[in-house]
Design a protein around this motif. Structure first.
Motif, PDB file in Angstrom:
ATOM      1  N   LEU A 101     -14.862 -13.082  22.430  1.00  0.00           N
ATOM      2  CA  LEU A 101     -14.127 -14.283  22.027  1.00  0.00           C
ATOM      3  C   LEU A 101     -12.999 -14.566  23.009  1.00  0.00           C
ATOM      4  CD1 LEU A 101     -13.929 -13.548  18.188  1.00  0.00           C
ATOM      5  CD2 LEU A 101     -15.633 -14.919  19.411  1.00  0.00           C
ATOM      6  N   ARG A 102     -12.378 -15.723  22.887  1.00  0.00           N
ATOM      7  CA  ARG A 102     -11.318 -16.072  23.836  1.00  0.00           C
ATOM      8  C   ARG A 102     -10.065 -15.232  23.608  1.00  0.00           C
ATOM      9  NH1 ARG A 102     -11.387 -22.668  24.813  1.00  0.00           N
ATOM     10  NH2 ARG A 102     -13.121 -22.642  26.317  1.00  0.00           N
ATOM     11  N   SER A 103      -9.354 -15.464  22.542  1.00  0.00           N
ATOM     12  CA  SER A 103      -8.122 -14.704  22.314  1.00  0.00           C
ATOM     13  C   SER A 103      -7.721 -14.799  20.844  1.00  0.00           C
ATOM     14  CB  SER A 103      -6.993 -15.222  23.209  1.00  0.00           C
ATOM     15  OG  SER A 103      -6.840 -16.631  23.055  1.00  0.00           O
ATOM     16  N   PRO A 104      -8.497 -14.170  19.957  1.00  0.00           N
ATOM     17  CA  PRO A 104      -8.217 -14.304  18.528  1.00  0.00           C
ATOM     18  C   PRO A 104      -6.973 -13.529  18.092  1.00  0.00           C
ATOM     19  CG  PRO A 104      -9.964 -12.730  18.858  1.00  0.00           C
ATOM     20  CD  PRO A 104      -9.667 -13.311  20.207  1.00  0.00           C
ATOM     21  N   TYR A 105      -6.262 -14.078  17.132  1.00  0.00           N
ATOM     22  CA  TYR A 105      -5.166 -13.340  16.507  1.00  0.00           C
ATOM     23  C   TYR A 105      -5.539 -12.933  15.076  1.00  0.00           C
ATOM     24  CZ  TYR A 105      -3.950 -17.681  14.049  1.00  0.00           C
ATOM     25  OH  TYR A 105      -3.991 -18.806  13.260  1.00  0.00           O
ATOM     26  N   GLU A 106      -6.767 -13.288  14.631  1.00  0.00           N
ATOM     27  CA  GLU A 106      -7.302 -12.831  13.349  1.00  0.00           C
ATOM     28  C   GLU A 106      -8.758 -12.451  13.553  1.00  0.00           C
ATOM     29  OE1 GLU A 106      -7.770 -14.225   8.656  1.00  0.00           O
ATOM     30  OE2 GLU A 106      -7.098 -15.666  10.178  1.00  0.00           O
ATOM     31  N   LEU A 107      -9.122 -11.248  13.108  1.00  0.00           N
ATOM     32  CA  LEU A 107     -10.482 -10.777  13.323  1.00  0.00           C
ATOM     33  C   LEU A 107     -10.829  -9.732  12.257  1.00  0.00           C
ATOM     34  CD1 LEU A 107     -12.550 -11.589  15.489  1.00  0.00           C
ATOM     35  CD2 LEU A 107     -12.017  -9.481  16.706  1.00  0.00           C
ATOM     36  N   TYR A 108     -12.132  -9.615  11.960  1.00  0.00           N
ATOM     37  CA  TYR A 108     -12.644  -8.673  10.971  1.00  0.00           C
ATOM     38  C   TYR A 108     -13.775  -7.864  11.606  1.00  0.00           C
ATOM     39  CZ  TYR A 108     -10.119 -11.631   7.673  1.00  0.00           C
ATOM     40  OH  TYR A 108      -9.131 -12.335   7.021  1.00  0.00           O
ATOM     41  N   PHE A 109     -13.895  -6.612  11.199  1.00  0.00           N
ATOM     42  CA  PHE A 109     -15.004  -5.813  11.710  1.00  0.00           C
ATOM     43  C   PHE A 109     -15.657  -5.040  10.582  1.00  0.00           C
ATOM     44  CE2 PHE A 109     -11.670  -2.441  12.696  1.00  0.00           C
ATOM     45  CZ  PHE A 109     -12.148  -1.471  11.827  1.00  0.00           C
ATOM     46  N   ARG A 110     -16.860  -4.537  10.925  1.00  0.00           N
ATOM     47  CA  ARG A 110     -17.598  -3.630  10.040  1.00  0.00           C
ATOM     48  C   ARG A 110     -18.347  -2.630  10.901  1.00  0.00           C
ATOM     49  NH1 ARG A 110     -21.961  -6.743   7.512  1.00  0.00           N
ATOM     50  NH2 ARG A 110     -23.104  -6.167   9.393  1.00  0.00           N
ATOM     51  N   TYR A 111     -18.334  -1.379  10.495  1.00  0.00           N
ATOM     52  CA  TYR A 111     -19.231  -0.392  11.088  1.00  0.00           C
ATOM     53  C   TYR A 111     -19.569   0.642  10.020  1.00  0.00           C
ATOM     54  CZ  TYR A 111     -15.174   2.782  11.858  1.00  0.00           C
ATOM     55  OH  TYR A 111     -14.067   3.585  11.706  1.00  0.00           O
ATOM     56  N   TYR A 112     -20.507   1.520  10.349  1.00  0.00           N
ATOM     57  CA  TYR A 112     -20.928   2.555   9.414  1.00  0.00           C
ATOM     58  C   TYR A 112     -20.601   3.929   9.996  1.00  0.00           C
ATOM     59  CZ  TYR A 112     -23.127  -0.769   6.304  1.00  0.00           C
ATOM     60  OH  TYR A 112     -23.332  -1.787   5.414  1.00  0.00           O
ATOM     61  N   LEU A 113     -20.224   4.827   9.101  1.00  0.00           N
ATOM     62  CA  LEU A 113     -19.722   6.147   9.465  1.00  0.00           C
ATOM     63  C   LEU A 113     -20.405   7.186   8.592  1.00  0.00           C
ATOM     64  CD1 LEU A 113     -17.480   8.187  10.550  1.00  0.00           C
ATOM     65  CD2 LEU A 113     -16.056   7.305   8.685  1.00  0.00           C
ATOM     66  N   ARG A 114     -20.754   8.343   9.201  1.00  0.00           N
ATOM     67  CA  ARG A 114     -21.343   9.425   8.415  1.00  0.00           C
ATOM     68  C   ARG A 114     -20.836  10.770   8.904  1.00  0.00           C
ATOM     69  NH1 ARG A 114     -27.784   9.828   8.153  1.00  0.00           N
ATOM     70  NH2 ARG A 114     -27.480  10.235  10.387  1.00  0.00           N
ATOM     71  N   PHE A 115     -20.284  11.541   7.961  1.00  0.00           N
ATOM     72  CA  PHE A 115     -19.942  12.938   8.206  1.00  0.00           C
ATOM     73  C   PHE A 115     -21.084  13.800   7.662  1.00  0.00           C
ATOM     74  CE2 PHE A 115     -15.798  10.830   7.597  1.00  0.00           C
ATOM     75  CZ  PHE A 115     -15.158  11.188   8.779  1.00  0.00           C
ATOM     76  N   PRO A 116     -21.534  14.816   8.402  1.00  0.00           N
ATOM     77  CA  PRO A 116     -22.601  15.682   7.887  1.00  0.00           C
ATOM     78  C   PRO A 116     -22.179  16.398   6.605  1.00  0.00           C
ATOM     79  CG  PRO A 116     -22.270  16.026  10.245  1.00  0.00           C
ATOM     80  CD  PRO A 116     -21.140  15.167   9.776  1.00  0.00           C
ATOM     81  N   GLU A 117     -23.176  16.888   5.885  1.00  0.00           N
ATOM     82  CA  GLU A 117     -22.919  17.596   4.630  1.00  0.00           C
ATOM     83  C   GLU A 117     -21.968  18.776   4.827  1.00  0.00           C
ATOM     84  OE1 GLU A 117     -23.682  17.119   1.571  1.00  0.00           O
ATOM     85  OE2 GLU A 117     -25.427  15.798   1.443  1.00  0.00           O
ATOM     86  N   ASN A 118     -22.099  19.456   5.966  1.00  0.00           N
ATOM     87  CA  ASN A 118     -21.292  20.653   6.206  1.00  0.00           C
ATOM     88  C   ASN A 118     -20.098  20.375   7.110  1.00  0.00           C
ATOM     89  OD1 ASN A 118     -22.710  20.160   8.530  1.00  0.00           O
ATOM     90  ND2 ASN A 118     -23.337  22.279   8.878  1.00  0.00           N
ATOM     91  N   PHE A 119     -19.685  19.103   7.228  1.00  0.00           N
ATOM     92  CA  PHE A 119     -18.586  18.757   8.126  1.00  0.00           C
ATOM     93  C   PHE A 119     -17.300  19.448   7.675  1.00  0.00           C
ATOM     94  CE2 PHE A 119     -15.171  16.029   9.771  1.00  0.00           C
ATOM     95  CZ  PHE A 119     -15.559  15.895  11.094  1.00  0.00           C
ATOM     96  N   ASP A 120     -16.603  20.061   8.623  1.00  0.00           N
ATOM     97  CA  ASP A 120     -15.318  20.713   8.357  1.00  0.00           C
ATOM     98  C   ASP A 120     -14.211  19.809   8.891  1.00  0.00           C
ATOM     99  OD1 ASP A 120     -13.057  22.330   8.153  1.00  0.00           O
ATOM    100  OD2 ASP A 120     -14.172  24.164   8.625  1.00  0.00           O
ATOM    101  N   PHE A 121     -13.477  19.162   7.992  1.00  0.00           N
ATOM    102  CA  PHE A 121     -12.462  18.192   8.401  1.00  0.00           C
ATOM    103  C   PHE A 121     -11.271  18.838   9.110  1.00  0.00           C
ATOM    104  CE2 PHE A 121     -14.668  15.757   5.119  1.00  0.00           C
ATOM    105  CZ  PHE A 121     -14.721  14.492   5.685  1.00  0.00           C
TER     106      PHE A 121
END
Length: 321
Positions: free
Chosen positions: A143-163
């Motif tokens: 885009l040119r130069s927005p001052y308002e914007l929205y995003f979406r993405y997907y995230l997955r931590f494995p079952e055994n993920f150690d935070f």
């Protein structure tokens, strides 16, 4: 002597004569060729004819890993409306593009985070402290130069993920735009990256260039990051006017609005705009105790943006009988 006996004796005598003549001509041995200088034949030196049979197939080599270090792979993964860059990046070879196991997106990014890999200090931005492993990449929008914007993405931590103690995840970044031209003064911008702290506690680090609040911890403890499944992550940002606290930040997790700030004010200049995604997936920012406790992976997918909220993608239908 009978006639038959005489005939057999004559044949035997003739055969012996021929063999004797051949032996004399060959010098007592068999030759490899014609002529007086020919050498005796050595069966051990015989060259076998070429093998005309179809050769056995070579062992299959491992498929080449498709990572963000390859510009073509990065471009394919992020799509036409996003422009991956290499400024202030690290760990691109640790972010592998794999076929998706979810019909909502064709591929996903698996970020490997080894133990005791400290990221380069020169790549630190937005008051970041030491970070460990993972990936960092600036991905511009078109885009040119927005001052308002929205995003979406997907995230997955494995079952055994150690935070462990904490780490950072993708979010928006800002950049200075003058005469519709971006600048590289990244530290004059902002970042609104998702994160985790103290185990699976969710939050956003809203870094700014403002001296009065360079680091804002947003929404800490309002949600928890689940393991073992895809999570829909959404964010909306509307920048404030310079000198006014009238901006907006919105956060949705799995379609639920979990945070709303109507006084968001990262802007120290009206030239500041939303620049795109800052793709982070890394442990750290709190000293050596924030190192990953063991090798970990984080999966990311479906990066998109728009000038209005996108909402989650429809969930795939269950295939259970």
């Amino acid at each position: 002597m009978s006639g038959e006996t005489s005939r057999r004796a004559l044949l035997r005598s003739s055969a012996l004569g021929v063999l004797g003549l051949a032996g004399a001509s060959l010098g007592g041995g068999l030759l490899t060729g014609c002529g007086s200088d020919a050498k005796p034949f050595d069966p051990a030196s015989e060259m076998l004819p070429p093998d005309t049979a179809t050769p056995a197939p070579a062992a299959t080599t491992a498929a080449k890993r498709r990572t963000l270090a390859d510009p073509a792979v990065a471009k394919e993964f992020f799509g036409e409306k996003l422009v991956p860059t290499t400024r202030a990046s690290y760990g691109l070879d640790q972010a592998e593009v794999l076929p998706s196991d979810d019909p909502r997106f064709p591929t996903f990014l698996r970020v490997s985070i080894p133990v005791d890999v400290t990221n380069p200090q020169e790549a630190r931005i937005y008051q970041d402290g030491p970070t460990y492993g993972g990936v960092q990449m600036f991905v511009d929008h078109t885009l040119r130069s927005p001052y308002e914007l929205y995003f979406r993405y997907y995230l997955r931590f494995p079952e055994n993920f150690d935070f462990g103690n904490g780490g950072r995840l993708p979010g928006f970044f800002g950049t200075i735009v003058k005469n519709r031209q971006r600048t590289e003064t990244l530290r004059a911008g902002f970042a609104t990256r998702f994160a985790w702290r103290d185990g699976d506690m969710g939050l956003v680090y809203a870094n700014t260039a403002r001296p009065d609040h360079p680091v804002n911890t947003v929404g800490k403890g309002i949600w928890r990051w689940p393991r073992g499944r895809w999570i829909c992550v959404e964010q909306g940002v509307k920048l404030n006017f310079e000198g006014y606290a009238n901006g907006l930040m919105l956060i949705w997790i799995d379609g639920q609005l979990v945070y709303k700030d109507q006084q968001f004010n990262p802007r120290i200049s009206n030239d500041l705009r939303v620049g795109g995604f800052l793709v982070n997936a890394t442990f750290g920012d709190g000293g050596a105790s924030f190192k990953p406790p063991s090798p970990q992976t984080i999966d990311l997918a479906g990066f998109v943006y728009d000038t209005t909220r996108l909402n989650p993608l429809p969930k795939p239908e269950s295939t259970a009988g």
